[in-house]
Design an enzyme around this catalytic site. Sequence first.
Site, PDB file in Angstrom:
ATOM      1  CG  HIS A  48      37.564  30.800  41.183  1.00 61.71           C
ATOM      2  ND1 HIS A  48      38.697  31.179  40.532  1.00 61.71           N
ATOM      3  CD2 HIS A  48      37.646  31.340  42.425  1.00 61.71           C
ATOM      4  CE1 HIS A  48      39.458  31.932  41.343  1.00 61.71           C
ATOM      5  NE2 HIS A  48      38.837  32.029  42.502  1.00 61.71           N
ATOM      6  CG  ASN A  49      32.877  25.561  43.157  1.00 61.89           C
ATOM      7  OD1 ASN A  49      33.674  26.205  43.810  1.00 61.89           O
ATOM      8  ND2 ASN A  49      32.848  24.256  43.171  1.00 61.89           N
TER       9      ASN A  49
END
Lengths: 260, 572
Positions: B502-503
């Site tokens: 989840h960048n």
Amino acid sequence: MLPGLKLGKSSKPARSKEPDESRRKFLKASGMTLGGLVVGGVFGGVLTDSLEKNQAPAPASSKPETSLQDALMFFNQEQFKMTEAAAERIYPVDENGPGAKALGVAFFIDHQLAGPWGYNARDYMMGPFVQAQTTQGEQSRLKRNEMFTLGLEGLKSYCQQKHQKAFTELEGQQQDEVLTAMEKGDKFPMRGVTSSSFFNMLKNLTIEGVYADPLYGGNRNMNGWKMRNFPGNQMSYAQQITKEGLVQIQPKSLQAHMSE
Amino acid sequence: MAKLPKVPVVIVGMGWVGGILAAELTKAGVQVVGLERGKSRSTEDYFMDHDELRYARRFELMQDLSKETITFRNTESMRALPMRSYGSFLLGDGLGGAGSHWNGQTHRFLPYDFEIYSQTVDRYGKGKIPAGMQLQDWGITYDEIEPYYDKFEQMAGISGESEANPMLGKRSHPFPTPPMKKTPILQRFEKASKKLGYHPYMIPSANLSENYKNPDGVSRAACQYCGFCERFGCEYGAKADPVVTVIPTAMATGKLEVRTFSNVTEILHDGKKATGVVYINTVTGEEVTQPADVVILGSFVLNNVRLLLSSKLGTPYDRKTGRGTIGRNYAYQVNSGHAVGFYDDEEFSTFMGAGALGMEFDDFNGDNFDHSDLKFLHGAGIRISQNGLRPIENNPAPQGTPTWGKEWKKTTLKYANRVLTVAIQGASLPWKHHYLDLDPTYKDIYGKPLLRITFDFEDQDRELTKFLADKAGEVMKEMGPSHVEVKDKLDPYNIVPYQSTHNTGGVIMGADPETSAVNSYLQMWEAENVFVVGASAFPHNSGYNPTDTVGALAYRAAEGIQKYLKQGGVLV
């Protein structure tokens, strides 16, 4: 047009014979008969078998299993024997069942080192190679199989120097002491790799060899899975997942798909 | 270099964003070319899917890092070095992109998230925001984005509980399918968290709870709980994936042309507008120019940023002056806190599961609780997941157990089916010194600079982890294990262990061109015919999985692009 894009159409089932009663019941219960979309070739008769064979699993056997596939792609004989002995100390035979040796873990490791992973085929290998902080990960110009070879070389010299013996000639207790020193990096010189990195690689490979699908050469006869009641490759738990406790299921490997 | 005839719309990357935009635009009659660097995929490719080694350990579905990776450093005083093999996050590849290997957890962000700066100042005053934290509103409110969330959820058939939950934003429509099966493990979590006064709910799932036909007429089958979801494809098409939803919808219009093995290396522009893209046909090695009226960047967060920087489009973020926007507000997720329960007298079928099978409560997420006396902002979802524990990667043993050998084997076999975990998924807030830029040293196989990540965990994250993990520990204890271990200490960010894909950030949205790169239609302030869509637009990351919000933004962008194709100009 997009080559190879096969969407929105059902493909031919892998087996054309009339589905039997349990399969029909299952498909009805899980709604698989719907519209034909996406439920493609994978289904074939695979689902049926996973439902039919849910008897209690047979216990893991410690008897070594051999086959014509049991030959080496990477190691020489000495490297193979050292790896096999070290892996057995990491995952020993005990009252639960076989250890790494009987599970074929050294063959697994040999095959992994000979393949794309051993050659870092999908890793970034361009320089410069610079000493990293621990948060930045491995920065080695060596390939994994080169690191492994140098690690075994280091293990061999250590044993020669300390015990004037080969690793394979040491008692189990002594082997454990050597591996502990290697893990801790305690005065354990190696070229191109730290002894603790090498130990971690050996340990991770051992666990993979115990529990990966048998198609890779380890986990003989699914005995790694049987020791922990892992059923391997099952197509559906939809009917069982609401049950309390541990549901015991006869394990299946990926090979089961080939006979569909 | 070959130059092709101009097309109305070209999309870079055919994952969720590319697929949704292709479907919406082609349904509206627009001709679209989709460029995908990886290969094509279909459900038939997952014949041998239940292979932990191949998919989970050797990353079958991920990008080939020998061609391109990122470099990383914790702080500016360090030298950034390349991520040579996979660890902290996994970059998707091929048709479907990350939408093929995700778990399918489909949360909406909170109303608070979209107005995080204003609401924090209103409730606690400006002094509550620590020096260096670059908190900002999104330029869109929850009520404005809600219809787009709804569109994504209807398309993907999201399975969830539709009863109102006081901790979450209001829904205009119920979930299209009922929640997944509430297994004995989930029931145990539900009972414990309710007893402690919390509000647990079934995690909204893109693994279908029942057969579903979506508004575009695409039908999919129900999830079989086989336990091979994240990092794997779904051979049933039960997990919503662009390949079994939006891409076939777009293909059916006859107006989408997908070109696989087409790696975009540059956005062509005149400083004000883009004129097209350059890509390498990786089959022939040929460099191709594809002119277009509208260019959509729909690749993963990191590649969206890299393409803009290496094409010199938009003003790069300058950490010293705070000016410029491309690369600003890189954020991640704070996931390490958890509580493990060991059960000496009970066993569970933890090998069964589905990627989005789980329960969660948000009583300590967002601003659902008072932060006046706390040293952090935002929070985390506290959750139990039943994703299917596979044997190579799950060998739990109580602390103090040797890490190999006889005792290790015995103990890990004993606990193989006797461990449950309650975990946190924490928000990651933006800082002036967390950003993305081009690496000065390392290059990809085409000789272009790699993207450099400068990121570390802060006191905010450590305080959040301590507080939330202790809450998770209380729930775990209530679930009746023989022994509980709580991990509430957060180490410095390390790129080696897997944490989350989840960048976020780098091309963030907002109402002010000084502090954001795109407006609420994901249209670039500095190039009106370029739309940069994805989690790259998040000004911060919430305590949830990002895909629902990415999908919502894609539907919002689709509306904007149709408007733009008719009238041109800046849309807000």
